[in-house]
Design an enzyme around this catalytic site. Structure first.
Site, PDB file in Angstrom:
ATOM      1  N   LYS A  19      22.156   7.974  39.646  1.00 51.25           N
ATOM      2  CA  LYS A  19      20.592   7.860  39.089  1.00 51.25           C
ATOM      3  C   LYS A  19      19.813   8.053  40.260  1.00 51.25           C
ATOM      4  CE  LYS A  19      18.535   2.840  39.161  1.00 51.25           C
ATOM      5  NZ  LYS A  19      17.709   2.997  37.868  1.00 51.25           N
ATOM      6  N   ILE A 448       9.412  -8.501  23.742  1.00 46.12           N
ATOM      7  CA  ILE A 448      10.527  -9.228  23.803  1.00 46.12           C
ATOM      8  C   ILE A 448      11.303  -9.931  24.447  1.00 46.12           C
ATOM      9  CG2 ILE A 448      13.271  -8.211  23.345  1.00 46.12           C
ATOM     10  CD1 ILE A 448      11.011  -8.046  20.998  1.00 46.12           C
ATOM     11  N   GLY A 449      10.407  -9.683  25.857  1.00 47.15           N
ATOM     12  CA  GLY A 449      10.749 -10.925  27.049  1.00 47.15           C
ATOM     13  C   GLY A 449       9.799 -10.138  28.493  1.00 47.15           C
ATOM     14  N   TYR A 529      22.657   3.071  30.306  1.00 47.52           N
ATOM     15  CA  TYR A 529      22.895   4.600  29.919  1.00 47.52           C
ATOM     16  C   TYR A 529      21.986   5.372  30.958  1.00 47.52           C
ATOM     17  CZ  TYR A 529      18.120   2.521  28.558  1.00 47.52           C
ATOM     18  OH  TYR A 529      16.611   2.282  29.039  1.00 47.52           O
ATOM     19  N   GLU A 683      15.778  -4.153  16.810  1.00 48.79           N
ATOM     20  CA  GLU A 683      15.612  -2.601  17.541  1.00 48.79           C
ATOM     21  C   GLU A 683      15.579  -2.529  15.444  1.00 48.79           C
ATOM     22  OE1 GLU A 683      16.356   1.509  17.101  1.00 48.79           O
ATOM     23  OE2 GLU A 683      17.560  -0.376  15.886  1.00 48.79           O
ATOM     24  N   HIS A 712      12.840   3.074  25.378  1.00 41.56           N
ATOM     25  CA  HIS A 712      13.737   3.368  25.633  1.00 41.56           C
ATOM     26  C   HIS A 712      12.283   4.699  26.803  1.00 41.56           C
ATOM     27  CE1 HIS A 712      16.588   1.043  23.092  1.00 41.56           C
ATOM     28  NE2 HIS A 712      17.207   1.101  24.950  1.00 41.56           N
TER      29      HIS A 712
HETATM   30  N1  GLN Z   1      14.203  -9.977  26.598  1.00 36.89           N
HETATM   31  C1  GLN Z   1      15.031  -9.009  27.506  1.00 36.89           C
HETATM   32  C2  GLN Z   1      13.590  -7.995  28.170  1.00 36.89           C
HETATM   33  O1  GLN Z   1      12.993  -8.494  27.194  1.00 36.89           O
HETATM   34  C3  GLN Z   1      16.181  -8.314  26.359  1.00 36.89           C
HETATM   35  C4  GLN Z   1      16.508  -7.144  26.920  1.00 36.89           C
HETATM   36  C5  GLN Z   1      17.556  -7.228  25.831  1.00 36.89           C
HETATM   37  O2  GLN Z   1      17.451  -7.488  24.899  1.00 36.89           O
HETATM   38  N2  GLN Z   1      18.578  -5.858  25.616  1.00 36.89           N
HETATM   39  O3  GLN Z   1      14.599  -6.884  29.057  1.00 36.89           O
HETATM   40 ZN    ZN Z   2      17.233  -5.996  23.125  1.00 35.45          ZN
END
Ligand code: GLN
Ligand code: ZN
Length: 772
Positions: A19, A448-449, A529, A683, A712
């Site tokens: 990594k 998403i967070g 990944y 997604e 990503h």
């Molecule tokens: N809440 C998480 C984030 O935003 C969701 C991550 C995920 O779904 N793998 O990192």
């Molecule tokens: Zn996710």
């Protein structure tokens, strides 16, 4: 004699060396030469570990700088033109396919701007592979210096004759897809691909390879007839080359192959077959019955997917059972799958409690277990008496330990009532109340967070771990981070905020550390990944929540923001799936314990003034049993119930979100609907918007935010691109139910690209807000 064999070894090295090297290379801080040297060093080290352990059959070509399926994409020249047109250096082209590449024009090269190929979960694991992406009229061409040959020779030079690992032709195609806008059915390309395998296998033989492990894991699926019927011609053709190619061992894992056993006779010209008897011990007799007269069976008895010490007594009995039928020379003792899914070595763990440490075994230790089991069967138990005794003692200690059993948890489980699985009212009532409280515009935007996990965050976290700063100093730092992201979200003009998750190292580990029943490691990383590794916590005993886990940060964040703040939790299934689960009680029991703990947290968040709560369940799908049928139905039943149990304690006016890192719901849509989440964020930017059609077909009434851009990759999507994406979504979803958000959390991104991408995203949402 009974030989021992490893199907694949973890690639990262003892300290995630790979990594570090690849990331340094991407960042321009390590030369290509040094990256390749590091790869070589790791391969050598891993071969030596296995050799020193006494493993007889050691793999090569299991190593990869990113992903082994991507290696094959390049090996076979299945490189879409959008990458090959840049004529990049092979390794840069490889990484461009894996992670996308955006590079400005420079004096000696044109600008590059290309997104990554699609990456999806590897079977039901948390490893991701890059999907072969094929064209109409696809041609294949073997790469000039085929990696499997190069690495075989490299090992040979180091004095080790390895068994190269290839992804088999049927699985390679079956795991692939037609490129966007293309109609090719991947398996129909088999006749074009087989000559490449012939060429490659011939070269391997010439290099001195006697055996090749050829992975056909798709044999564990329910296969469409076209794929199933492809095995016979494929393997007839390869084995007709006789001694011009190495002997082939077809490997399957993560499931049973009994339902596909009619394929096996057609493969009787193969040297051998590998099956996973950790996951499906019951398949052993059937498969042995279907073997050809001289065929060798590789029996996977050492778990490649978990960290528990192998029960020697049980494993030896299994192997002896096979030996009775086949004889010692036709049985190989093997890891159930590649050890890729296990951490490198237990020796790195300096902080584990001694009692618990004695129950674990990581990749290095598993190689030793394999050699011991093979010796016990070959030379008799007396030859390894001490090891067997020690093992029996560990098994006994774990079964009887107080750590594994908490009567209070069991009692609470026994008192769960039916109501506890249901929200108070149905969605129409809930959403009206939520709207009154939250006052969101149309096309609400959110993330998403997580926000970028900067170097500074990691530095401070490390300082806390090392005791270089106090808890209080760390808390102040986190508050400052939260202030910053709230301010940034003000500037971006998002609608539902997040606190950014700066305090979380990982979305499961963070919770594990706050729950009773979990154990943690300091170095037990596994590849998720590319260069991303995770360190799954280990469920050792019954689970409970001694104190609130996220309330302090979310409450603070809500108190300083003028818009709704979304609380952020990891759901019971994801906590379970991204941990190493116990193998001594059923997973549904572990999920229910987690759900009860999360339920308390959800209610506490609501009481603290957090009225939007997202419970992430990205792992729900990967837990799906790989085959249709009863087993899958059972899984979905308990998985959905555990999600509902975790969220149903709130008022109607509290909005429950859930998030999934994919949009392929066709196979289990009823389960997604049954979660009854008010808002789903999923997604979608890398998959086809057509996948959203199922929401229309099933008249899904609740809100959905299909991700509008790929997180990503560092690539910044333009506003136009996002608008087009939203437009496509609007052909399937109604404007009242559509949210606008990225594909997933932003923790792996840099701030610069994050701000740019979100600015474009918010502008695109505003455009539609005006339009409707
Ligand atoms: N809440 C998480 C984030 O935003 C969701 C991550 C995920 O779904 N793998 O990192
Ligand atoms: Zn996710």
């Amino acid at each position: 004699m009974v030989q021992s064999s490893v199907l694949g070894f973890p690639r990262q090295g003892v300290n995630r060396d790979l990594k570090k090297a690849t990331e340094a290379y991407w960042g321009g801080k390590l030369s290509q030469k040094d990256l390749l040297a590091e790869g070589k060093r790791l391969r050598q080290e891993h071969w030596k570990i296995q050799k020193d352990a006494g493993v007889d059959v050691i793999p090569s070509n299991d190593f990869s700088y990113y992903d082994h399926v991507l290696d094959h994409i390049q090996l076979f020249g299945a490189i879409p033109e959008r990458y090959s047109k840049y004529k990049l250096d092979p390794i840069d082209e490889f990484f461009a396919m894996g992670r996308g590449l955006q590079k400005p024009h420079s004096p000696d090269a044109a600008a590059v701007d290309v997104p990554a190929l699609e990456m999806v979960k590897w079977f039901d694991s948390n490893y991701h592979y890059v999907k072969p992406t094929l064209q109409d009229g696809q041609e294949f061409k073997l790469a000039a210096n085929p990696k499997p040959v190069v690495e075989f020779l490299e090992a040979k030079e180091a004095g080790i004759i390895t068994r190269p690992v290839l992804v088999g032709p049927v699985s390679f195609l079956a795991l692939g897809k037609a490129d966007r806008g293309q109609n090719v059915v991947p398996i129909s390309l088999l006749h074009k691909l087989l000559p490449i395998y012939e060429e490659l296998l011939t070269k391997l033989k010439e290099a001195g390879a006697e055996n090749v492990q050829i992975d056909e894991p798709c044999l564990v699926f329910d296969l469409p007839p076209k794929v199933k019927n492809a095995f016979k011609p494929a393997y007839d053709r390869l084995t007709s080359l006789g001694s011009k190619i190495p002997q082939l061992v077809v490997a399957t894992y993560f499931g049973d192959i009994v339902h596909n056993q009619d394929v096996l006779p057609s493969m009787s010209s193969l040297y051998g077959l590998h099956i996973d008897v950790v996951r499906n011990p019951e398949q052993l007799d059937t498969v042995m019955g279907a073997l050809g007269e001289k065929q060798v069976l590789s029996v996977g008895v050492v778990d490649g997917r978990n960290i528990w010490k192998t029960n020697f007594k049980r494993a030896i009995e299994t192997v002896e059972h096979a030996v009775q039928k086949l004889g010692k020379d036709r049985v190989i003792v093997a890891s159930s799958s590649s050890l890729l899914h296990t951490p490198h070595t237990l020796a790195s763990e300096k902080k584990l409690d001694e009692e618990v440490r004695d129950w674990f075994s990581f990749a290095v230790e598993k190689t030793k277990e394999l050699a011991i089991i093979a010796k016990a069967v070959t030379d008799g138990p007396a030859s390894v008496r001490e090891q067997l005794q020690a093992n029996a003692k560990s098994m006994e200690s774990r079964a009887t330990s107080k750590r594994t059993n908490d009567p209070k948890v069991k009692e609470r489980q026994s008192k769960i009532t039916e109501e506890m699985f249901n929200r108070k009212s149905a969605f129409p009532t809930r959403i009206a109340q939520q709207q009154q409280k939250l006052k969101l515009p149309m096309f609400p935007t959110t993330t998403i967070g997580s926000f970028p996990q900067t170097k500074e965050i990691r530095v401070q976290r490390n300082k806390l771990t090392k005791g270089e700063i106090t808890e209080k100093e760390y808390e102040e730092f986190i508050e400052k981070e939260i202030q910053d992201v709230v301010k940034i979200q003000d500037e971006l003009d998002l609608d539902v905020y997040v606190h950014g998750e700066p305090e979380r190292n990982d979305m499961v580990q963070y919770f594990g550390e706050r729950l009773t029943g979990y154990e943690f490691t300091t170095h037990a990383w596994v590849q998720s990944y590319g260069s991303r590794c995770v360190r799954p916590p280990i469920i050792v005993g019954d689970i409970s929540r001694p104190a609130p886990m996220t309330v302090k940060e979310s409450k603070y964040a809500a108190s300083i923001s003028k818009k709704p703040m979304k609380g952020m939790l990891t759901g019971p299934i994801t906590c379970l799936r991204w941990s190493y689960p116990r193998d001594d009680i059923h997973q549904s029991v572990q999920a229910q314990q987690l759900a009860l703990a999360l339920r308390d947290e959800v209610v506490d968040l609501e009481s603290a003034g957090v009225y939007v709560i997202q419970v992430d369940e990205p792992a729900l799908r990967e837990g799906l049993p790989l085959r249709q049928g009863l087993e899958r139905q059972n899984y979905l039943d308990w998985a959905v119930k555990s999600f509902r149990l975790s969220v149903a304690g709130v008022q109607d006016s509290t909005q429950i979100h859930s998030h999934f890192c994919y949009s392929e719901f066709q196979d289990f849509f009823h389960a997604i609907a049954a979660l009854d989440a008010d808002v789903l964020s999923i997604e979608n930017s890398k998959s086809d918007a057509k996948l959203l059609k199922v929401f229309v077909d099933e008249a899904y009434p609740r809100h959905i935010g299909p991700g509008v851009y790929d997180i990503h990759s560092p690539r910044i999507p333009s506003e136009e691109e996002i608008k087009e994406r939203i437009q496509e979504m609007l052909t399937y979803l109604s404007p009242d139910q559509l949210w606008v958000d990225p594909d997933c959390g932003l923790k792996t991104r840099q701030w610069k690209e994050t701000k740019a991408a979100l600015t474009n995203m918010v502008n695109a949402a505003k455009f539609y807000r005006q339009k409707y």
